[in-house]
Design an enzyme around this catalytic site. Structure first.
Site, short mmCIF file in Angstrom:
data_model
loop_
_atom_site.label_atom_id
_atom_site.label_comp_id
_atom_site.label_asym_id
_atom_site.label_seq_id
_atom_site.Cartn_x
_atom_site.Cartn_y
_atom_site.Cartn_z
N CYS A 82 5.69 3.35 19.10
CA CYS A 82 6.66 2.28 18.94
C CYS A 82 5.95 0.96 18.61
CB CYS A 82 7.56 2.17 20.16
SG CYS A 82 9.07 1.20 19.86
N HIS A 184 9.91 7.11 19.99
CA HIS A 184 9.33 7.43 21.30
C HIS A 184 9.28 8.95 21.48
CE1 HIS A 184 9.05 3.47 23.27
NE2 HIS A 184 10.09 3.15 22.52
N GLU A 186 7.92 10.60 23.79
CA GLU A 186 8.08 10.93 25.21
C GLU A 186 9.54 10.95 25.63
OE1 GLU A 186 7.96 6.43 25.22
OE2 GLU A 186 7.16 8.07 24.01
#
Length: 203
Positions: A82, A184, A186
């Site tokens: 990001c 992102h 994750e």
């Protein structure tokens, strides 16, 4: 393998650690200490927030010179996530003009269209570049979770994969040992975990 998450006070670190632990990566350290960074096999540069504030903190901690040495000279793999991806580029216009780390040739600017709802938030489709290591084994044009108000563009060949939100922008790039993702991973469920695994195994 030792993976170090670069700590400059701005990043979604807890979620990144959770994803890495889920993948079986237990030797994860969060640090900004030079001797810890030097010991890393791979690096992750996270980032959430304002570009100008982030690059100021990085320079305050002398992380810009340390990352240049480790990534450019020693060729340690790094993944920017990001805002972390944007910081790997040359500059941004967020909160005025600010120089970045210049580890790749890319510039960051705001979305141009007044008709778009900004920030760009939610899952969106990515069109991977051919021969991508990040997307190896991920079929089709996968979805990933985005949340950002500024985008990266580049006139250089940095292995861009693209996304469209009113206009086309760089969703990710990979150039030798340097990789970045605007989204992102994750927070992107199965596809995101697969991408992180690819970074660990293929870079």
């Amino acid at each position: 393998m030792k993976l170090v998450i670069v700590d400059y006070g701005m990043g979604n670190i807890t979620s990144i650690i959770s994803a890495l632990n889920f993948l079986g990566v237990d030797d994860v350290v969060v640090s900004n200490k030079p001797y810890i960074l030097n010991s890393a096999d791979k690096l992750i540069l996270p980032g959430v927030g304002n570009y100008a504030t982030a690059i100021a903190e990085i320079r305050k901690l002398n992380l810009d010179k340390r990352l240049e040495e480790l990534v450019i000279n020693q060729k340690k793999p790094i993944l920017g996530i990001c805002l972390g991806m944007q910081l790997l580029g040359c500059s941004s216009t967020e909160s005025g003009f600010n120089h970045g780390l210049s580890l790749v040739q890319g510039v960051v600017d705001k979305f141009c269209s007044n008709e778009l709802k900004v920030p760009h938030v939610g899952f969106n489709q990515v069109i991977p570049t051919q021969q991508s290591r990040l997307y190896s084994g991920i079929e089709g044009n996968p979805d990933f979770y985005f949340t950002h108000s500024f985008k990266m563009l580049s006139e250089s060949s940095i292995g861009q994969s693209l996304c469209t939100y009113g206009e086309s922008f760089i969703a990710s790039f990979e150039l030798e040992n340097v990789a970045g993702v605007q989204f992102h991973p994750e927070l992107s469920q199965k596809n995101g975990l697969h991408l992180i695994k690819n970074f660990i195994e293929l870079f």
